[in-house]
Design a protein around this motif. Structure first.
Motif, short mmCIF file in Angstrom:
data_model
loop_
_atom_site.label_atom_id
_atom_site.label_comp_id
_atom_site.label_asym_id
_atom_site.label_seq_id
_atom_site.Cartn_x
_atom_site.Cartn_y
_atom_site.Cartn_z
N UNK A 283 0.81 -1.22 0.00
CA UNK A 283 0.00 0.00 0.00
C UNK A 283 0.84 1.27 0.00
N UNK A 284 1.93 1.27 0.80
CA UNK A 284 2.65 2.52 1.04
C UNK A 284 4.05 2.56 0.41
N UNK A 285 4.50 1.43 -0.15
CA UNK A 285 5.77 1.44 -0.89
C UNK A 285 5.54 1.14 -2.36
N UNK A 286 5.03 -0.06 -2.64
CA UNK A 286 4.91 -0.52 -4.02
C UNK A 286 3.92 0.33 -4.81
N UNK A 287 2.73 0.52 -4.25
CA UNK A 287 1.68 1.25 -4.98
C UNK A 287 1.66 2.74 -4.65
N UNK A 288 2.65 3.22 -3.95
CA UNK A 288 2.71 4.63 -3.59
C UNK A 288 2.93 5.47 -4.86
N UNK A 289 2.03 6.42 -5.14
CA UNK A 289 2.20 7.24 -6.35
C UNK A 289 3.39 8.19 -6.27
N UNK B 77 7.26 8.54 -5.66
CA UNK B 77 8.39 7.63 -5.74
C UNK B 77 9.56 8.11 -4.88
N UNK B 78 10.42 7.13 -4.56
CA UNK B 78 11.68 7.41 -3.89
C UNK B 78 11.52 8.18 -2.59
N UNK B 79 12.25 9.27 -2.48
CA UNK B 79 12.25 10.05 -1.25
C UNK B 79 11.00 10.88 -1.03
N UNK B 80 10.02 10.77 -1.91
CA UNK B 80 8.78 11.55 -1.77
C UNK B 80 7.61 10.71 -1.28
N UNK B 81 7.87 9.46 -0.85
CA UNK B 81 6.77 8.59 -0.42
C UNK B 81 6.03 9.15 0.79
N UNK B 82 6.69 9.99 1.56
CA UNK B 82 6.05 10.53 2.76
C UNK B 82 4.85 11.42 2.45
N UNK B 83 4.67 11.83 1.21
CA UNK B 83 3.58 12.74 0.88
C UNK B 83 2.26 12.00 0.67
N UNK B 84 2.26 10.68 0.78
CA UNK B 84 1.01 9.93 0.69
C UNK B 84 0.38 9.86 2.08
N UNK B 85 -0.75 10.51 2.26
CA UNK B 85 -1.44 10.51 3.55
C UNK B 85 -2.38 9.31 3.69
N UNK B 86 -3.02 8.91 2.62
CA UNK B 86 -4.02 7.85 2.66
C UNK B 86 -3.85 6.98 1.42
N UNK C 120 -5.92 4.94 0.33
CA UNK C 120 -7.19 4.85 -0.36
C UNK C 120 -7.79 3.46 -0.41
N UNK C 121 -7.35 2.56 0.47
CA UNK C 121 -7.88 1.18 0.46
C UNK C 121 -9.08 1.02 1.38
N UNK C 122 -9.42 2.07 2.15
CA UNK C 122 -10.56 2.00 3.03
C UNK C 122 -10.33 1.28 4.33
N UNK C 123 -9.10 0.90 4.63
CA UNK C 123 -8.80 0.16 5.85
C UNK C 123 -8.79 1.10 7.05
N UNK C 124 -8.96 0.52 8.25
CA UNK C 124 -8.87 1.29 9.48
C UNK C 124 -7.47 1.88 9.62
N UNK C 125 -6.47 1.13 9.17
CA UNK C 125 -5.10 1.62 9.26
C UNK C 125 -4.94 2.91 8.45
N UNK D 183 -3.87 6.55 9.70
CA UNK D 183 -2.66 7.10 9.10
C UNK D 183 -2.95 8.48 8.51
N UNK D 184 -4.11 8.64 7.91
CA UNK D 184 -4.46 9.92 7.29
C UNK D 184 -4.52 11.05 8.31
N UNK D 185 -4.95 10.74 9.53
CA UNK D 185 -5.07 11.76 10.56
C UNK D 185 -3.73 12.06 11.26
#
Length: 318
Positions: free
Chosen positions: A176-182, A184-193, A195-200, A204-206
């Protein structure tokens, strides 16, 4: 020309001049000896004074580095006691464990089925999901991570199977947060959610935007949350250690793994920062205790630039 003019007698110094010359020599010899001895003593005194200054400077640098690490440990303790981190760890820990049941999203459109058929369907969906996750992780590790992992703190990886974390929850978190992260590389931290709908992902989004701000403000290269089992349930930058287990996973012998074991063993929830043997990374990891009972740990890495600055200032002293 007569013989007498050819062999004239050389002038002979008078006794007066001879005595004067002897007195001059007798005066210069002790002067030279005392001068040399005085120079040697002065040089030795200068060397001793310089050594004293070097020792004093070394002690000053040692105190400076000790103070620096005490400040870092203080920051780690403050973060671990903050309501944000305590609440985040308490929410992310069960949410991470719930990622084990990712197949349940695939059953939302399935109508009522027999109990036995339902169990069989769940197992089939779980196996299918796990196969898909492992295929994605194997491709990602082999194509993008293995070439660089040889220079990191993972112990002699021979293949992707040795460094991919164990467990369905870890596999799903990394996909969810490495492979499918839109990003790339050192910018992965900018993914807040993801989008899989999980409780995690909801938790994480908050939490993530606030902790990301901490990382940027204090210059950390990352910031981690680990539960009591050693699961690295959160990191800001989402590197390859995210989702792994610090007690039994591929990163158990890294500086982060050693820091987690030290923090979990400390009765007061504190641990000194251990050094990594293969990289200039130091972690201050302290236990998080929302109501007296330890629920996990917060790991704060020493900022690399600050660490190198203090090492450079101390290099060659003492």
């Amino acid at each position: 020309m007569t013989d007498s003019s050819r062999y004239r007698k050389r002038p002979v110094l008078s006794l007066r001049y001879r005595l004067l010359l002897i007195l001059i020599l007798l005066g210069w010899v002790p002067l030279a000896l005392f001068g040399g001895l005085g120079y040697q003593q002065a040089s030795q005194a200068l060397v001793e004074k310089e050594m004293e200054q070097m020792v004093a400077l070394r002690d000053l640098k040692v105190r400076e580095i000790d103070t620096y690490f005490q400040q870092m440990e203080g920051q780690a303790r403050t973060l671990s006691r903050s309501p944000l981190m305590m609440d985040g760890l308490q929410r992310l820990t069960p949410a991470f464990q719930a990622l084990d049941h990712g197949y349940e999203h695939s059953m939302l459109g399935v109508g009522a089925v027999d109990h036995n058929d339902g169990e069989a369907l769940r197992r089939a969906l779980q196996e299918e999901l796990e196969l898909n996750l492992m295929a994605s992780l194997n491709h990602y590790y082999k194509r993008q991570l293995l070439p660089s992992l040889e220079q990191q703190t993972v112990a002699s990886p021979q293949g992707a199977e040795e460094i991919i974390p164990h467990g369905h929850a870890a596999h799903r978190a990394q996909v969810l947060y490495l492979v499918d992260n839109p990003f790339e590389g050192g910018n992965r931290e900018w993914l807040d959610d993801a989008g899989d709908g999980s409780v995690y992902s909801q938790a994480h989004r908050e939490l993530h935007p606030i902790v990301r701000g901490y990382r940027q403000e204090f210059g950390y290269y990352d910031l981690f949350l680990a539960d009591l089992e050693g699961n690295l349930v959160y990191s800001v930058t989402k590197e390859v250690d995210f989702g792994t287990n610090l007690a039994s996973g591929p990163h158990r012998d890294t500086a982060l793994g050693r820091a987690w074991r030290a923090a979990m063993a400390e009765e007061d929830g504190g641990a000194l920062p251990p050094l990594s043997l293969s990289a200039s990374r130091i972690f201050c990891l302290t236990g998080t205790r929302p109501r007296g009972a330890k629920v996990g740990g917060v790991a704060v890495p020493v900022p690399t630039r600050s660490y190198q600055y203090h090492r450079t200032r101390s290099a060659g002293v003492g």
